[in-house]
Design a protein around this motif. Structure first.
Motif, short mmCIF file in Angstrom:
data_model
loop_
_atom_site.label_atom_id
_atom_site.label_comp_id
_atom_site.label_asym_id
_atom_site.label_seq_id
_atom_site.Cartn_x
_atom_site.Cartn_y
_atom_site.Cartn_z
N UNK A 28 28.60 30.66 77.42
CA UNK A 28 29.64 31.33 78.60
C UNK A 28 31.23 32.04 78.08
N UNK A 29 31.30 31.81 76.90
CA UNK A 29 32.18 32.77 76.77
C UNK A 29 32.00 33.52 76.42
N UNK A 30 30.27 34.18 75.89
CA UNK A 30 30.64 35.53 75.68
C UNK A 30 29.64 36.35 77.62
N UNK A 31 28.95 35.21 78.01
CA UNK A 31 28.41 35.89 79.61
C UNK A 31 29.21 33.74 80.95
N UNK A 32 29.55 34.63 81.60
CA UNK A 32 30.12 34.11 82.83
C UNK A 32 28.79 33.47 83.75
N UNK A 33 27.40 33.61 83.08
CA UNK A 33 26.34 33.12 84.21
C UNK A 33 25.26 33.25 82.96
N UNK A 71 23.66 16.70 74.73
CA UNK A 71 23.97 16.23 73.65
C UNK A 71 25.75 16.50 73.54
N UNK A 72 26.68 16.01 72.87
CA UNK A 72 27.87 16.94 72.86
C UNK A 72 28.54 17.51 72.02
N UNK A 73 27.28 18.01 71.22
CA UNK A 73 27.65 19.27 70.31
C UNK A 73 26.48 20.28 71.47
N UNK A 74 25.69 19.90 71.67
CA UNK A 74 25.40 20.76 72.88
C UNK A 74 26.31 21.46 73.91
N UNK A 75 27.25 21.25 74.40
CA UNK A 75 28.11 21.35 75.03
C UNK A 75 28.97 22.21 74.62
N UNK A 76 29.19 22.00 73.36
CA UNK A 76 29.82 23.67 72.79
C UNK A 76 29.31 24.52 72.47
N UNK A 77 27.61 24.05 72.07
CA UNK A 77 27.06 25.31 71.80
C UNK A 77 27.42 26.42 73.33
N UNK A 78 26.64 25.46 74.68
CA UNK A 78 27.24 26.49 75.78
C UNK A 78 27.87 27.22 76.17
N UNK A 133 35.15 23.48 76.15
CA UNK A 133 34.53 22.42 77.96
C UNK A 133 35.24 21.08 77.91
N UNK A 134 34.88 20.38 79.43
CA UNK A 134 36.12 19.74 79.20
C UNK A 134 34.44 19.34 80.80
N UNK A 158 19.46 17.68 83.48
CA UNK A 158 20.68 17.64 83.01
C UNK A 158 20.53 19.02 82.31
N UNK A 159 19.19 19.61 82.49
CA UNK A 159 19.47 21.18 81.83
C UNK A 159 20.21 22.43 82.55
N UNK A 160 21.31 22.17 83.77
CA UNK A 160 22.22 22.57 84.20
C UNK A 160 23.37 23.24 82.65
N UNK A 161 24.13 22.19 82.31
CA UNK A 161 24.76 21.69 81.02
C UNK A 161 25.83 22.64 81.92
N UNK A 162 27.15 23.38 82.09
CA UNK A 162 27.83 23.86 82.25
C UNK A 162 27.60 24.35 83.48
N UNK A 163 26.68 24.68 84.07
CA UNK A 163 26.38 25.57 85.40
C UNK A 163 24.92 25.48 85.21
N UNK A 164 25.07 24.56 86.47
CA UNK A 164 23.81 23.80 87.21
C UNK A 164 23.43 24.65 88.29
#
Length: 565
Positions: free
Chosen positions: A55-60, A44-51, A132-133, A88-94
């Protein structure tokens, strides 16, 4: 899943409507009855922020860890039953999620879809320093992976319906311009992507049948794009034209519902109750998609804090004024950039419990400086404990400031966004943009039916007649309403105008409100602009995702023709 022309339906189930949905749903869907594909929507829109913060804490990181645990427990079972998994669970890192799935060492073929993440090109594309973008991709990368034999396909930010459209397009061999079939699959996907909201969850008329713990939905999609929405036998909840209508109206705007692969015309579809827990969706028409893709942008907006003062007994308004003046005076040397007060008059006169005698005064602050929103605010609030109104106490003391996010949407030409299918053997396939596009425009307002003749009325809550479902899109709220008879529609369409809507919901009075009509569903959707400020993560409102806005509308009293009651 090789492309075939099949006369039978493709059974696509859903096991997740959001990141945090029922963990056991994957196993329930795999063991509850036959399936061909199991999907999940985790973003969701909020989930992308959470992810993004992950990612800021750990790029992996940056993907939905819940999905990985679900697959560790259930992927072997899915393989045994021949059920494909698309999520679509890959989020920012599929790619990272695909690699983690391979480490489970199961005999399955893993593929993923990428290209949606535009963060490295934020400056080039004119985005303002986002966290995120991500562009919303379509279904053809998923279809490519499935046609290459993938057992599991994970994606980043694709549209919610794409995880359903992709398997259907691969299975039936649809072409890119099979718009009606694609549009039908988009509609089916839109219905089931929010999980149990299609099977009785969050349903306005929940008192009419047992809901229990609703089972997750299934779309039986046919080669022409028509579908039947159902659920596994013996599971809780209900599937009827009402629950499907409610979900069709969820977070849309008007009759044209744009996806990257097709624009679906919600004003063309027909719902038919075929039997218990079986609703057919047919007649959906499709058009060429728009030339642009929507981009979800999240950035850190600053820091926020809050507390709630409990005001008990007499002189509620005066007590609220006193503590408000005291706190704002204490904060004057360095006032927060934004301070918002809300008084909820939950108190009752001559109450038989202390709680029923109490009102709640909520204060929330925001600032770019965590010290201003944190220690300065918290200290000033608690220092009033022995110096303010009689009976002073708070529901919980304020704490350190927490960061909040700001969501905005942007649009880029589809040709600017790569769309890559990474096949199980590692081969990378470029998915071309749509060859034909069409600018999105509003549908002309349909002719209104004849109004009901005048007759006796009774003042009752509007919810005696209408159902409603509401939700958020960025800073806007969508509120869909529907009725269940032609007579009620003839009354509603003339009675519930934008002007009347604003009167019933005074918080919308000074905002832009647009009404969209869907006569084929005896429904309308209201879009309320900017009521949610900078989006859910900014927590600008008591109900930050507008989830209960529809129920507030249903509770408002209005004169209703007695013949409709």
């Amino acid at each position: 899943m090789t492309a075939v022309q099949s006369s039978g339906p493709l059974r696509i189930g859903n096991a997740s409507g959001f990141y945090g949905d029922r963990f056991s749903a994957v196993r329930e869907m795999l063991t509850g009855g036959p399936l061909d594909v199991l999907t999940g929507d985790y973003l969701a829109e909020l989930t992308m922020l959470i992810l993004g913060r992950d990612r800021m804490k750990d790029p992996n990181r940056g993907y939905a860890k819940t999905f990985l645990r679900q697959m560790a427990e259930n992927l072997a079972l899915a393989k045994e039953k021949g059920v494909k998994i698309v999520a679509n669970a890959g989020g920012l890192n599929p790619a990272g999620l695909a690699a983690a799935l391979r480490e489970l060492n199961l005999d399955v073929k893993i593929a993923h879809v990428e290209g949606d993440d535009l963060i490295a090109r934020a400056d080039e594309l004119g985005f303002e320093n986002p966290l995120t973008a991500n562009a919303y991709l379509g279904a053809w990368g998923i279809a490519e992976c499935l046609n290459a034999g993938a057992d599991v396909v994970v994606t980043g930010r694709v549209t919610d319906a794409s995880v359903i459209v992709g398997p259907a397009a691969a299975h039936f061999g649809w072409a890119r311009d099979d718009y009606d079939a694609l549009a039908g699959a988009v509609v089916a996907g839109h219905v089931i992507e929010c999980g149990t909201q299609a099977t009785g969850g969050n349903y306005a008329f929940f008192r009419e049948q047992p809901i229990g713990v609703p089972g997750f939905p299934i779309a039986e999609i046919h080669a022409d794009g028509s579908s039947v929405i159902t659920k596994h036998p013996g599971t809780g909840g209900v599937v009827n034209t009402g629950t499907v209508t409610a979900q069709l109206l969820y977070e849309i705007t008007g009759a044209r519902y744009a996806n990257p692969d097709v624009t679906s015309r919600f004003d063309t579809l027909t719902l038919t109750q075929e039997g218990p827990d079986r609703v057919r969706i047919s007649g959906v028409r499709g058009e060429a998609p728009p030339p642009t893709l929507k981009v979800c942008l999240n950035r850190l907006g600053g820091f926020r804090n809050e507390t709630t003062f409990v005001l008990t007994g007499l002189d509620i308004e005066e007590k609220a004024a006193l503590v408000r003046d005291q706190l704002e005076t204490a904060l004057k040397p360095h006032p927060p950039a934004d301070i918002r007060w809300t008084l909820a008059r939950t108190d009752h006169a001559d109450a038989d419990t202390e709680e029923r005698a109490s009102a709640l005064l909520h204060v929330a602050v925001k600032d770019s400086d965590p010290k201003v929103a944190g220690r300065a605010f918290s200290g000033a609030a608690i220092e009033l404990a022995l110096a303010s109104y009689p009976g002073f106490h708070v529901t919980a003391p304020p704490s350190d400031a927490s960061p909040y996010g700001v969501y905005t949407a942007s649009y880029v030409d589809a040709g600017e966004v790569p769309h890559l299918a990474v096949l199980p053997d590692g081969q990378r396939i470029d998915i071309p943009r749509a060859a034909e596009t069409s600018l999105l425009s509003e549908v002309d307002e349909p002719a209104l039916p004849e109004p009901l003749p005048d007759g006796p009325v009774r003042r009752v809550p509007l919810g005696r007649v209408i159902g409603a479902r509401s939700g958020d899109k960025g800073g806007n709220a969508n509120l869909g309403v529907w009725v269940r008879s032609e007579q009620a529609w003839r009354w509603l369409v003339h009675r519930l105008t934008v002007a009347e809507f604003r009167l019933l919901l005074p918080e919308t009075h000074d905002l832009t409100v647009t009404r969209h009509l869907l006569p084929n569903l005896w429904a309308m959707n209201f879009v309320v602009e900017d009521i949610l400020g900078e989006g859910v993560a900014s927590q600008a409102r008591f109900d930050p995702q507008a989830k209960a806005l529809g129920e507030w509308l249903r509770s408002r009293e209005i004169d209703v023709p007695e013949g409709l009651l």
